[in-house]
Design a protein around this motif. Structure first.
Motif, PDB file in Angstrom:
ATOM      1  N   ALA A  76      47.341  44.478  39.782  1.00 37.98           N
ATOM      2  CA  ALA A  76      47.774  43.937  41.138  1.00 37.98           C
ATOM      3  C   ALA A  76      46.921  43.918  42.436  1.00 37.98           C
ATOM      4  O   ALA A  76      46.894  43.097  43.180  1.00 37.98           O
ATOM      5  CB  ALA A  76      49.322  44.013  41.427  1.00 37.98           C
ATOM      6  N   VAL A  77      46.815  45.129  42.618  1.00 39.11           N
ATOM      7  CA  VAL A  77      45.831  45.646  43.852  1.00 39.11           C
ATOM      8  C   VAL A  77      44.281  45.133  43.798  1.00 39.11           C
ATOM      9  O   VAL A  77      43.946  44.506  44.605  1.00 39.11           O
ATOM     10  CB  VAL A  77      45.555  47.079  43.968  1.00 39.11           C
ATOM     11  CG1 VAL A  77      44.682  47.350  45.161  1.00 39.11           C
ATOM     12  CG2 VAL A  77      47.064  47.772  44.106  1.00 39.11           C
ATOM     13  N   ILE A  78      43.931  44.906  42.426  1.00 39.61           N
ATOM     14  CA  ILE A  78      42.436  44.282  42.456  1.00 39.61           C
ATOM     15  C   ILE A  78      42.705  42.993  42.569  1.00 39.61           C
ATOM     16  O   ILE A  78      41.581  42.245  43.240  1.00 39.61           O
ATOM     17  CB  ILE A  78      42.083  44.738  40.824  1.00 39.61           C
ATOM     18  CG1 ILE A  78      41.698  46.054  40.389  1.00 39.61           C
ATOM     19  CG2 ILE A  78      40.755  43.656  40.435  1.00 39.61           C
ATOM     20  CD1 ILE A  78      41.468  46.326  39.074  1.00 39.61           C
ATOM     21  N   GLN A  79      43.549  42.350  42.215  1.00 37.65           N
ATOM     22  CA  GLN A  79      43.615  40.851  42.381  1.00 37.65           C
ATOM     23  C   GLN A  79      44.099  40.714  44.149  1.00 37.65           C
ATOM     24  O   GLN A  79      43.309  39.609  44.369  1.00 37.65           O
ATOM     25  CB  GLN A  79      44.983  40.381  41.580  1.00 37.65           C
ATOM     26  CG  GLN A  79      44.800  40.223  40.028  1.00 37.65           C
ATOM     27  CD  GLN A  79      43.462  39.497  39.472  1.00 37.65           C
ATOM     28  OE1 GLN A  79      42.938  38.444  40.152  1.00 37.65           O
ATOM     29  NE2 GLN A  79      42.923  40.231  38.621  1.00 37.65           N
ATOM     30  N   ARG A  80      44.724  41.432  44.394  1.00 35.52           N
ATOM     31  CA  ARG A  80      45.052  41.353  46.031  1.00 35.52           C
ATOM     32  C   ARG A  80      43.791  41.423  46.927  1.00 35.52           C
ATOM     33  O   ARG A  80      43.686  40.821  47.793  1.00 35.52           O
ATOM     34  CB  ARG A  80      46.145  42.188  46.429  1.00 35.52           C
ATOM     35  CG  ARG A  80      46.741  41.960  48.091  1.00 35.52           C
ATOM     36  CD  ARG A  80      48.037  42.524  48.143  1.00 35.52           C
ATOM     37  NE  ARG A  80      48.105  44.197  47.818  1.00 35.52           N
ATOM     38  CZ  ARG A  80      48.240  44.904  48.857  1.00 35.52           C
ATOM     39  NH1 ARG A  80      48.091  44.523  49.978  1.00 35.52           N
ATOM     40  NH2 ARG A  80      48.122  46.335  48.662  1.00 35.52           N
ATOM     41  N   ALA A  81      43.187  42.518  46.266  1.00 34.63           N
ATOM     42  CA  ALA A  81      41.655  42.687  47.201  1.00 34.63           C
ATOM     43  C   ALA A  81      40.679  41.635  46.866  1.00 34.63           C
ATOM     44  O   ALA A  81      40.011  41.103  47.795  1.00 34.63           O
ATOM     45  CB  ALA A  81      41.148  44.105  46.763  1.00 34.63           C
ATOM     46  N   ALA A  82      40.445  40.964  45.430  1.00 37.02           N
ATOM     47  CA  ALA A  82      39.717  39.933  45.499  1.00 37.02           C
ATOM     48  C   ALA A  82      40.109  38.685  46.384  1.00 37.02           C
ATOM     49  O   ALA A  82      39.343  38.164  46.852  1.00 37.02           O
ATOM     50  CB  ALA A  82      39.712  39.512  44.065  1.00 37.02           C
TER      51      ALA A  82
END
Length: 193
Positions: A76-82
């Motif tokens: 979820a954090v990876i997607q938010r950062a992307a």
């Protein structure tokens, strides 16, 4: 702040790509985060050798610390950062929850890895002291620097093995990779017992 830390902070501020990443990540409000390793020490190497900001930087390693070690929480954090970045940064920012590293490190690198208790603790385990540097842009626009081995090796363009861990399996590859872009580097090879 030491003289070398002040110098590094100036270099970071003069690197538009690194500052864009730091500013964007600050807006994500992640817990205990740092941008570390290559994007930081390579920015200093570029300044020391007269190369332009961003030369040789292949990615921006972003570590943060979340006690929720589930893959779903990290993803979820990876997607938010992307979603927060436009290309090319979207593909260059590599996000990792430092609380999860011990779960996959040995399988990927063939070395055991004890669980961390905070992001900055990871720096002391990096392959070389010169690589062990991280920065954060705080809310008051201060550049916070973490460098457990100091910054002398960074500014003297010296790569030596981390004295607090066994020689990393990727040592030779890391040295060749760095020297191919910064031939001025001094490499201190490990002593063979």
């Amino acid at each position: 702040m030491s003289d070398l830390e002040a110098r590094l902070a100036e270099i970071v501020r003069a690197d538009p790509g690194l500052m864009q990443v730091l500013t964007t990540v600050r807006g994500l409000e992640l817990n205990d985060w740092r941008v570390f390793s290559g994007a930081v020490y390579q920015s200093a190497w570029n300044a020391v050798t007269g190369r332009p900001p961003g030369y040789g930087v292949r990615d921006y390693d972003l570590g943060y610390f979340d006690p929720d070690t589930s893959w779903d929480a990290e993803d979820a954090v990876i997607q938010r950062a992307a979603a927060a970045f436009e290309p090319p940064f979207r593909d260059m920012v590599e996000v990792r929850n430092q609380a999860r590293v011990h779960l996959w490190f040995e399988g990927k690198f063939g070395e055991p890895y004890e669980a961390l208790t905070e992001t900055d603790e990871a720096l002391a385990r990096f392959v070389a002291p010169a690589f062990a540097v991280g920065v954060r842009l705080d809310e008051d626009d201060t550049i916070s620097i973490a460098a457990p081995f100091g910054l002398e090796d960074v500014f003297s363009l010296t790569i030596r093995p981390n004295p607090h861990r066994p020689l990393a399996r990727g040592w030779d590859r890391a040295v060749v990779n760095a020297r191919s872009r910064w031939p001025e580097l001094t490499i201190i090879q490990p002593e063979i017992a």
